[in-house]
Enzyme design. Structure first.
Site, PDB file in Angstrom:
ATOM      1  N   LYS A 181      -7.678   1.312  -2.885  1.00 20.62           N
ATOM      2  CA  LYS A 181      -7.245   0.886  -1.445  1.00 20.62           C
ATOM      3  C   LYS A 181      -7.443   2.122  -0.118  1.00 20.62           C
ATOM      4  CE  LYS A 181      -5.433  -1.465   1.985  1.00 20.62           C
ATOM      5  NZ  LYS A 181      -4.085  -2.142   2.043  1.00 20.62           N
ATOM      6  N   THR A 198       0.915  -1.229  -0.045  1.00 21.98           N
ATOM      7  CA  THR A 198      -0.044   0.045   0.087  1.00 21.98           C
ATOM      8  C   THR A 198       1.012   1.225  -0.048  1.00 21.98           C
ATOM      9  OG1 THR A 198      -1.806  -1.187   1.293  1.00 21.98           O
ATOM     10  CG2 THR A 198      -1.735   1.193   1.245  1.00 21.98           C
ATOM     11  N   LYS A 215       0.226   5.194   8.295  1.00 20.20           N
ATOM     12  CA  LYS A 215       0.783   5.530   7.044  1.00 20.20           C
ATOM     13  C   LYS A 215      -0.063   5.549   5.666  1.00 20.20           C
ATOM     14  CE  LYS A 215       2.292   2.142   4.608  1.00 20.20           C
ATOM     15  NZ  LYS A 215       1.662   0.874   3.613  1.00 20.20           N
TER      16      LYS A 215
END
Length: 299
Positions: free
Chosen positions: A180, A105, A248
């Site tokens: 995502k 990701t 993150k």
């Protein structure tokens, strides 16, 4: 699998380790790389007694040299750039017409940068972040959001089916990462509401199991409710997807929202709440630890 491939897998962490095992278990010839020797040792201890066809390379470039498909699953933009575009990175040795599939990701910009670098070498790139957590990786039941060309995703799909049960081509380069980001926004909002709901039920003295039974069959139902309600009630958070990683991911998502001139106040607020938990030493706790910042209340 009907066709055995030479594949490389870069990154043997909590997600990449099981994914590598599933590829080898399906009969593919796998060359793996991880920058930490400890990770390699732990992987061997868990998987190698099955006699899987896995070898280990000393650099990402060496792992990629003879691979038809290279998979990466590392930490963040900087990690991915290092293992792909660095001096000993994948792009230094990957063959023209090979395929690079990134399961990290990262930012949509990083995905587009990698796709452009691949195009210069004649390598198709798929940004393919996953959802489903460590359990999904270990059980081979990940959801995978794909960005790239239709031909690249088509080539990758039968191999990703070793560990993915829902594989969706969302759009061009970077689209998988943006999907995502939407996924992480949804999780942040759901956990915020779920945390407040649990505290309400606790303060009112409700039977928590009965409350779950009552509301999980209606419109409030979610994966988080089904899988995290009981551990949140018990204040158990030493497992699952770490807050450090969620922050993150949310950072990339909030940056992308700003780039698109969008407001994301709910996700931004939850991100601040996670920052508080990090500051208190809870960065490695599961994201459901969001509830820990709320007092239990009651009369």
């Amino acid at each position: 699998m009907s066709t055995t491939k030479n594949v490389a897998f870069i990154g043997l962490g909590v997600m990449g380790g099981p994914m590598t095992g599933h590829l080898a278990r399906a009969g593919h010839r796998v060359t793996a790389y991880n920058r930490s020797a400890d990770r390699v040792a732990r992987w061997r201890e868990k998987w190698q007694d099955e006699g899987l066809d896995v070898s280990f390379a000393v650099t990402p470039a060496a792992a990629a040299k003879d691979a038809e498909i290279v998979f990466t699953c590392v930490g963040n933009d900087e990690d991915l750039r290092a293992v792909t575009l660095g001096e000993d990175g994948v792009m230094a040795e990957i063959a023209a017409e090979a395929l690079l599939v990134d399961h990290t990701t990262v930012s949509a910009n990083m995905a587009r940068e990698l796709a452009a670098a691949g195009s210069e070498r004649g390598v198709e790139v798929v940004d393919a972040p996953v959802s489903g957590g460590q359990a999904g990786a270990e059980n081979g039941r990940l959801a995978i959001m794909c960005g790239g060309t239709a031909s690249a995703v088509s080539r990758a799909r039968p191999i990703m089916e070793c560990y993915g049960t829902r594989i969706v081509h969302v759009g061009g380069a970077g689209a998988g990462q943006t999907a995502k980001m939407a996924n992480q926004f949804c999780i942040a909002g759901v956990l915020g509401g779920l945390s407040e709901a649990i505290r309400l039920a606790q303060a009112a003295g409700l039977d928590m199991d009965k409350t779950l039974e009552a509301i999980s069959g209606g419109a409030a139902q979610s994966w988080q409710m089904e899988n995290r309600w009981q551990t949140m009630v018990a204040d158990e958070f030493d497992f699952g997807f770490a807050i450090d990683w969620m922050r993150k991911d949310l950072g990339y998502a909030l940056d992308e929202a700003r780039r698109l001139r969008l407001s994301a106040p709910v996700s931004a607020l939850v991100d601040q709440f996670y920052a508080e938990i990090q500051a208190a030493g809870g960065g490695r706790h599961d994201t459901s630890a969001l509830i820990s910042r709320l007092p239990k209340g009651g009369n």
